[in-house]
Design an enzyme around this catalytic site. Structure first.
Site, short mmCIF file in Angstrom:
data_model
loop_
_atom_site.label_atom_id
_atom_site.label_comp_id
_atom_site.label_asym_id
_atom_site.label_seq_id
_atom_site.Cartn_x
_atom_site.Cartn_y
_atom_site.Cartn_z
N HIS A 269 34.51 38.97 11.66
CA HIS A 269 33.52 39.27 12.69
C HIS A 269 32.52 40.28 12.11
O HIS A 269 32.90 41.37 11.72
CB HIS A 269 34.25 39.86 13.89
CG HIS A 269 33.40 40.10 15.07
ND1 HIS A 269 32.99 39.08 15.90
CD2 HIS A 269 32.87 41.22 15.59
CE1 HIS A 269 32.26 39.58 16.87
NE2 HIS A 269 32.16 40.88 16.72
N ASP A 271 29.40 42.33 13.17
CA ASP A 271 28.47 42.74 14.21
C ASP A 271 27.08 42.79 13.60
O ASP A 271 26.86 43.49 12.60
CB ASP A 271 28.90 44.08 14.80
CG ASP A 271 30.12 43.91 15.69
OD1 ASP A 271 30.18 42.91 16.42
OD2 ASP A 271 31.02 44.77 15.65
N ASP A 381 33.85 38.67 21.13
CA ASP A 381 33.70 40.12 21.33
C ASP A 381 32.64 40.49 22.36
O ASP A 381 32.13 41.60 22.32
CB ASP A 381 33.37 40.76 19.97
CG ASP A 381 33.45 42.28 20.02
OD1 ASP A 381 34.23 42.81 20.82
OD2 ASP A 381 32.72 42.94 19.25
N HIS A 586 25.52 41.36 20.81
CA HIS A 586 26.42 42.01 21.78
C HIS A 586 26.71 43.50 21.53
O HIS A 586 27.60 44.06 22.19
CB HIS A 586 27.72 41.22 21.93
CG HIS A 586 28.60 41.20 20.70
ND1 HIS A 586 28.73 40.10 19.89
CD2 HIS A 586 29.40 42.14 20.16
CE1 HIS A 586 29.56 40.35 18.92
NE2 HIS A 586 29.99 41.60 19.04
ZN LIG Z 1 31.42 42.52 17.86
#
Ligand SMILES: [Zn+2]
Length: 1061
Positions: A269, A271, A381, A586
């Site tokens: 993941h 971000d 997420d 997000h």
């Molecule tokens: Zn995230």
């Protein structure tokens, strides 16, 4: 060494602890398994010589630029990189010792921070995660089979930030003065059977953590580990094969045929921005995915999934060589692009059209670059999931949904793992929330056991997904993890597991879809409720951009259809939508990123808004040049353009100095000297001249101080609003019904300053206890500003204390019951939030809030813990409290945090968290909200349209005095007041077609006639990817251009029409 005991002593706890000691990487590591992991290591200038070049400031130069610079020799045993965010290029000249011939040789490089290994010819090889954390990744395979005496040159691009940025604690603001110490650089050779034994023991140890002692497998794992420790000799590598034999016997036992099946997938993941800026993410993507390509090469069974088209596009632009390798790996079927969206977006704040664009940009990218259509919407997420998502996902060519975030709920446990998620319109997708409750699992036996134990639907769906690999800051699986997965795939005591494409898992589950349970409506996330409010300007910018781009697209599409020579600015619009969609990531739009990220997003929004305004002007010019459009100074009249699809009557303001345009001017607004006039019955998607007579026909609005009570009154034909000396709305009477909306002794526009100290997640969370502690702010003055006849207004001055201050400009026009509150706030608080509260004499168990392309109802009570958990909820342009016959809506122009308890509705205006951005929301803010009373309950009202108007102003076009309007509306919607025309745009495939998106906004059915004056001859229904779904009968207009289609809508249905010539 002789083993004295052939059986396990009856002291299981001691034996289990002995295994912990045997695996420990601190104490006893010279006599335990760690002593057996490497057979050789060398360091020092004879084998490793290092030179470095430090890039200036926080520049992140390319490989090509960096290697041309002057490098300086450094001592590999004593060097420090820094400060924070700086970049250092290390040239490593390696000489392989003769005794390493034929072996796999690794470079051990731990800079304490992140780094990328580059080959001398400029190909990114692998990411490095330095430091001493669990996610450490500091070995790079220099040669699979080394040649004696050979030399290798590598470059290491050292980035002075950790995997999670530079905070003093997880979410602390970055420390700008951090340095990182390089640990001794070595060449090492791993001992193959030592490593294998280490992995075997790791699995045994994890099984002992989680298996019940009642299970024979627990005892077998313990006795196996014990026998291995007895057989092991740290000084004698010849004991290792015997140890491995003991382990092999244990791992040979397989589970039964009815065991649970785990579908495993590697992922990292990343971000897209969070505790680091976008520019660092670009490097994180390259580091992480280069690493994963290496794993895919070395482990043929391994599979890896990556989401977010934006990250792939960055790779394509900045690392073309690496992108080509990714493309090959995608072709091979083991590197899996997933998710279908531009970024893993927030699903609270973005509009319906934004959610559509996320898919439109994402699916098109994956299709064009990989020939892949993503079937799984992948959002592990994100902080809550809108009830319109199932329909949008379906319309975007996907059918499955993955998340796990609801496992973080802080009040109720979500009851399902695998289920049908049914959206607002009844569309459904198969949803799976991995029972391991994480997307950063570590390939551990205990987590696989939990995949069964925590699976809530295992009775009829005996399979689960398992996402493993370090994440958030990227990274992904390590060799250790893949090695453990290999060992665990078919072992009694564990579920059966194998790597698989997530599509395969879902296709398998879908066969039983009819038997799955269903969850209807939003997947409300019971945490991070502060993200509806934090970073206020970002949210407002997003709202402005969404509606400005709507105007630009509509006007440009119409101008292109009507005006020969006007080119639809497709490339520029795509560029701007990509920026808007990027900032919907997000952690960006929710307000949970560091300050640096918002400096970037501010720049992007400024770019978007400026470019969009320019394009809007160009389209207007092309459309109305022949209608007398002229420069503002020469204007003799005013034409008003309405881009919503229904007629509007409003008071419009033309800035001072341009009074000539206002033939109908009856009033000059005090605070900005703007000339006011009534724009009456401006047709939907059309224009109208402002006529002086319109103002004359309106009943004047007025502002006055009531004799006796001293209350300040705003009044027009529709309402009488009274304000107290404290600035509160103490009475609101709808005049036609003579209905008083404010209960006796209660008030509206009550500004409340709450303590807002969450449990941990500062910028993320507004916690339930904030409701218990607040003070009501009192106005210092309430003054009448404008007395009518077109606009009546008052100014309310509210000191907050300290340096904070609220100034409100409350206004009522002559033509609407809507009461507008324009606020200017100086905000310098610490862990406090500002709310406005309105208490109405209305009774209802539910309040209605706008969501993407529809509304959602939520309780106004706290009957159950599920109701209580929704103490702060997300709404788009309005919240509404209605009962039979009457209601009041609270509109906004960029706020999202609402709550309704009993008959009091609040809107959260500002917060003041200090991490991860130490200066979040400090300074000046301008925003508006409005109160809109209406006859009828919500679904008989025009609240959706009113809130739209509040956000999409009429466009004022200065024209010469002789100007005539002979424009036909571009698009009209007839026969269905519940249908909203949202986007109008050119088709993405650039064939000259125009795409029109509409939706049913109130939860009912409709048969709508959609007419256009543009020269189209055919229409089709499409999905949101603009692909043909159904033909629609197009009726040509008699005598004129264009024509119409008739479309049936179901409740909350989104319909996309494609008009062609
Ligand atoms: Zn995230």
């Amino acid at each position: 060494m002789e083993t004295q005991m052939s059986y396990l002593q009856k002291h299981p706890d001691v034996t289990k602890s002995r295994l912990n000691t045997f695996m420990s990487n601190s104490q006893f590591k010279d006599v335990n398994i760690h002593a057996a992991l490497y057979e050789a290591r060398v360091s020092g200038a004879a084998h490793v010589s290092l030179e470095v070049w430090a890039a200036p400031g926080t520049e992140r130069p390319t490989f090509e630029h960096a290697v041309k610079q002057e490098f300086t020799a450094i001592d590999g045993s004593d060097h420090t990189f820094g400060p924070s965010w700086s970049t250092h290029w290390v040239r490593a000249s390696l000489k392989i010792p003769h005794e390493f011939a034929g072996k796999e040789v690794r470079l051990l490089f731990n800079p304490g921070c992140e780094a990328m290994v580059w080959s001398a010819d400029g190909m990114p090889q692998q990411g490095i995660t330095g430091g001493g954390g669990a996610d450490k990744r500091v070995e790079y395979v220099v040669a699979r089979k080394a040649k004696a005496g050979s030399s290798v040159t590598l470059y290491l691009e050292v980035a002075c930030n950790g995997m999670f940025g530079l905070g003093d604690y997880t979410i602390g603001p970055p420390d700008e003065h951090r340095t990182f110490r390089l640990q001794p650089v070595e060449l090492v050779v791993r001992r193959v059977d030592g490593m294998a034994l280490y992995y075997d023991l790791s699995v045994l140890k994890q099984m002992l953590e989680k298996l019940p002692r009642e299970s024979p497998r627990w005892w077998q794992a313990l006795s196996t580990a014990n026998a291995i420790m007895n057989a092991f000799d740290a000084q004698d590598a010849a004991t290792l094969p015997g140890c491995l034999e003991i382990a092999k016997e244990f791992f040979a036992a397989t589970p039964g045929s009815a065991t649970h099946q785990v579908y495993a997938i590697g992922n990292c993941h990343i971000d897209t921005a969070w505790l680091w800026p976008y520019d660092e993410t670009k490097r994180k993507v390259a580091r992480s995915w280069a690493t994963q390509l290496g794993l895919l090469e070395r482990y043929p069974e391994y599979m890896f999934a990556a989401s977010q088209a934006q990250q792939f596009e960055w790779l394509k632009e900045l690392y073309p060589g690496l992108f080509a390798r990714v493309k090959e790996a995608v072709k091979g079927g083991r590197f899996i692009p997933i998710g279908g969206t531009w970024v893993e977006m927030d699903c609270n704040v973005p509009s319906g059209e934004s959610l559509v664009r996320q898919f439109l940009l994402g699916q098109r990218f994956f299709q064009e670059n990989f020939g892949v259509r993503c079937r799984v919407f992948w959002l592990p997420d994100t902080f809550g999931y809108s009830s319109q998502l199932p329909q949008i996902v379906r319309l975007a060519g996907a059918e499955y949904f993955f998340t796990q975030k609801l496992s973080w709920n802080n009040i109720n446990k979500f009851p399902h793992t695998t289920f049908n998620w049914v959206g607002l319109d009844g569309s459904s997708v198969v949803c799976h929330m991995c029972p391991a409750e994480t997307y950063t699992a570590e390939a551990k036996a205990d987590q696989l056991i939990e995949s069964v134990a925590k699976h809530k639907d295992v009775a009829y769906s005996n399979e689960s997904l398992y996402l493993y690999g370090f994440g958030d800051g990227g990274g992904g699986p390590t060799d250790d993890m893949v090695e453990r997965m290999r060992r665990m795939q078919d072992v009694d005591g564990l579920p059966r597991s194998r790597h698989a494409h997530p599509d395969e898992f879902y296709a398998h589950v879908e066969k039983k879809a009819a038997g799955l349970v269903s969850w209807h409506g939003e997947l409300y996330f019971e945490l991070h409720r502060g993200t509806y409010t934090s970073q206020a300007q970002t949210k407002k910018n997003n709202r402005m951009a969404e509606y400005l781009l709507r105007d630009v697209e509509m006007l440009s599409a119409v101008a292109h259809a009507r005006t020969a020579g006007f080119a639809y600015p497709a490339d520029e619009l795509t560029r701007l939508w990509k920026l808007v969609c990027l900032n919907q990531f997000h952690d960006v739009i929710p307000g949970s990123s560091i300050e640096m990220v918002y400096r970037d997003s501010d720049r992007m929004y400024a770019d978007v808004l400026e470019s969009a305004r320019g394009m809007k002007q160009a389209a207007v010019k092309a459309l109305f040049a022949g209608s007398g459009l002229c420069a503002a100074e020469r204007a003799g009249a005013l034409m008003v353009l309405n881009t919503t699809a229904w007629p509007r009557t409003e008071v419009v303001a033309v800035p001072g100095g341009n009074r000539g345009a206002m033939r109908g001017c009856e009033q000059v607004r005090k605070h900005d000297q703007a000339a006011l006039a009534v724009a009456a019955a401006v047709p939907g998607t059309g224009v109208q001249l402002v006529a002086p007579s319109a103002a004359a026909h309106s009943v004047p609005a007025s502002a006055y101080r009531e004799r006796g009570s001293g209350l300040v009154v705003l009044e027009n034909l529709h309402v009488t609003a009274k304000f107290s000396a404290q600035g509160q709305l103490v009475s609101l009477v709808e005049r036609r019904s003579e209905r008083e909306l404010v209960p006796a002794g209660q008030a509206g526009n009550v500004l409340r300053l709450h303590d807002d100290i969450p449990l941990f997640w500062d910028a993320w969370d507004i916690e339930i206890n904030h409701l218990e502690k607040y003070r009501v702010l009192q106005a210092a003055s309430v003054e009448i500003v404008d007395e009518g006849p077109l606009l009546a207004s008052i100014a309310i001055d509210v000191p907050v204390g300290g340096q904070s201050h609220v100034r409100q400009f409350v206004s009522l026009s002559a033509v609407s019951p809507r009461l507008d509150f324009a606020c200017d706030v100086e905000w310098h608080e610490n862990r406090r939030c500002l709310k406005t509260a309105f208490t109405w004499d209305i009774r209802s168990d539910v309040a209605t809030y706008e969501t993407q392309y529809g509304v959602v109802q939520r309780p106004t009570h706290r009957n159950t813990t599920w109701d209580m958990a929704k103490f702060e909820v997300c709404a788009h342009k309005f919240g509404d409290l209605s009962e039979f016959g009457f209601g009041v809506a609270l509109l906004n122009d960029g706020k999202y945090g609402y709550a309704t308890l009993g008959n009091t509705m609040t809107l959260t205006l500002l917060r003041s968290p200090k991490s991860p951005d130490a200066h979040c929301d400090m300074g000046h803010h301008s925003f508006r909200y409005a109160v809109y009373p209406h006859h009828g309950a919500f679904n008989e009202s025009r609240v959706v349209q009113e809130a739209y108007q509040f956000n999409v102003p009429l466009v004022q076009l200065p024209v010469d005095a002789q100007a005539q309007v002979n424009e036909e509306p571009f698009f009209t919607v007839k026969g269905a007041s519940n249908i909203v025309l949202d986007a109008v745009k050119a088709a993405e495939d650039r064939r000259g077609d125009v795409v029109v998106r509409l939706y049913e906004a109130y939860g009912g059915r409709a048969r709508a006639t959609i007419a256009t004056s543009l020269g189209f001859a055919a229409a089709a229904k499409t999905n949101v990817l603009e692909e043909h779904v159904d033909t629609v009968a197009f009726t040509a207009a008699s005598g004129g251009k264009g024509g119409s289609v008739v479309v049936d809508f179901k409740p909350f249905e989104i319909v996309t029409l494609r008009f062609s010539k």
